[in-house]
Design an enzyme around this catalytic site. Sequence first.
Site, PDB file in Angstrom:
ATOM      1  N   GLU A 105      -1.909  -1.248  -5.982  1.00  0.00           N
ATOM      2  CA  GLU A 105      -3.131  -0.631  -6.479  1.00  0.00           C
ATOM      3  C   GLU A 105      -2.885   0.106  -7.786  1.00  0.00           C
ATOM      4  OE1 GLU A 105      -5.896   0.708  -2.862  1.00  0.00           O
ATOM      5  OE2 GLU A 105      -3.876   1.519  -2.690  1.00  0.00           O
ATOM      6  N   ASP A 119       0.857  -1.182   0.000  1.00  0.00           N
ATOM      7  CA  ASP A 119       0.000   0.000   0.000  1.00  0.00           C
ATOM      8  C   ASP A 119       0.894   1.233   0.000  1.00  0.00           C
ATOM      9  OD1 ASP A 119      -2.802   1.215   0.431  1.00  0.00           O
ATOM     10  OD2 ASP A 119      -1.625   2.127   2.044  1.00  0.00           O
ATOM     11  N   ASP A 177      -3.355   1.790   6.703  1.00  0.00           N
ATOM     12  CA  ASP A 177      -2.489   1.313   5.624  1.00  0.00           C
ATOM     13  C   ASP A 177      -2.191  -0.176   5.768  1.00  0.00           C
ATOM     14  OD1 ASP A 177      -2.434   3.903   4.669  1.00  0.00           O
ATOM     15  OD2 ASP A 177      -0.627   4.430   5.795  1.00  0.00           O
TER      16      ASP A 177
END
Length: 472
Positions: A314, A224, A405
Site C-alpha cells: 500500500e 499488508d 490484515d
Amino acid sequence: MKYLQAFRFELDPDNKTRSALTSHAGAARFAFNWGLALVKDRLDARRVLETLALRQGAATAEAKAWAAGVGGPVPWSLPALRKEWNRAKGEVAPWWAGNSKEAYNSGLDALARAMAGFFDARSGLRKGSRLGWPKFKKRGSRQSFRVTTGSFGVLDGRHVRLPRIGVIRTKEPTGKLAWRLAAGVGRILSVSVSAQAGRWHVAFTCEVERPEVEIPSAVPVGVDVGVKCLAFLSTGEKVTNPRHLARWRRRQARLQGELARRQGPAKGKAPSKRWARSKARLAKSHRKVASARADGLHKLTTRLATTHAVIVIEDLNVAGMTAKCGGRARTGKTGLNRAILDVAPGELRRQLAYKTRWYGSELVIADRWYPSSKTCSQCGAVKTKLSLAERTYNCERCGLVIDRDRNASINLAALAASTSTASGAGTGQSHLANGWGEDRSMPTGRWSSQNRQDSTAPAGQTAAAAEQSTAA
C-alpha cells in the site's frame, strides 16, 4: 545489468587513526561553514551595494549589475567554491595540509548540493518537501566526509585504505566486496566515512553487475504492513512485530532523565564528563534499536524480492498517520505514532523498491485510497466504516469471517492481476466504482459497488466506498 550498490563496514581504528578520522570530519565541517559564510557575505554585500546604487538614482537593472561587479561573484557551484577555497585556504586554514584535500572538497560538495536543492525546491524542479536554506554545522554534530579521488579501496578481507589516513582494519570481513572487485564485476566510485554513536563506518558506493536470479514463485503476493504484526502476507504467513523500540524504551527514558540532570553544553560552559558519558550510553541504545530494526527489514525484504515475482504493498501516508492530534487529545496518539514509526513502513517500501530491481521482480504500489481493509476478499463488498479496533473482518453480504490484515493482503494480491504497473508506480482506481455510479469490475471479475445519491444501497453497496475511489 549494472546497479549502484553501497557496501558498509564497521572500522576498528586505533587511537591515532580515530583522531585522524575525527580531524578529517572536522575539516569537512569547517569547509562547509566557511563556504556558507562566504556566500552569505557576498549576498549581503550585493544587497548593500544595490541599495546604495538605487539611492543614487540608478535603475534596478543597473544597480544589480553594478553591485554584482563590485561585490564579486557568488560561488554557487562546486567548481566556484573550490576555486575560492584554494585562493584563501592558506589564510583561513593554515593547518589545511594536515588533512586530505578530499575532506575539504567533501564539505564544499555538500554545500553546493544543499544550495542546489534549495533553489530546485523553490522552482519546483525537486519533488517532496521544500528544503530550507543551508545552516551552519555545529561542533559535535554528525561527523562524516566523502572521498572520490586518491588512493582508496579494499586491500584484503580485513583492511581498507583511505587517502592520507592509510590502512585501517575492519571489524567485519570485506569479502563480499573484495571478490567482486577481483572478478571485475564491481567498481568503486566513492567512499563515505561516518561516525555513529562512537563507531566509525566506511561505505563504498560501487557500480556492480548483478546476475539474474530465478524467482521460484510467479504468484503475486500482497503485503499488508501493520503495527500488531510487522507484515501479513496473502500466502497466510504472519511476520511478527519485534517491537525493538519498546524493548529499549525504559532504559532510554532512564538515560534521558539522567542526561537532563547533569550539566550539558551551555554558553560559556563546557559539558561535564558525566553528561558526555550519559549521552554516549543513550546514543548507543538508539544505535542498537536502529541496527536491529534495519536488520529485520533487510531480511524480510530480501526474502520477498527473491521468492515472489510480483509484490503488492500500500501507499501509506506515514506523515499523516503519525500526525499529532489537536486539542485535549494532543497526546492521545503518542503511543500509536511511536509504534508506527518503530515499524518503519517507509523504509520497508524503500528497500523493496530497489531490491525488486536487483532481483528482477516487480513492485506494485496500490493507490492510497484503495480500501484494502474494507473490501471483502471473497465477494468484493466494501464496508462504509471499519474501525481500527475491529481486528476481524465480518462480511454482511457473504458471511466471510477472516482476519482483518489477512483480508487486506488478499485484496492487495488480487490487485496485481488487474494492473501492469511498473516498479514504484501507483495504481489507478479503475477497479472501483466511480462517483457517477458507473460499474467497474473488480480485479477478478467479482461484484462491484455502485454509488447512490442517498445513504441506502443493496447489501454491501455503499456510497462511501465509491466516494473513496474518487477522492484521489
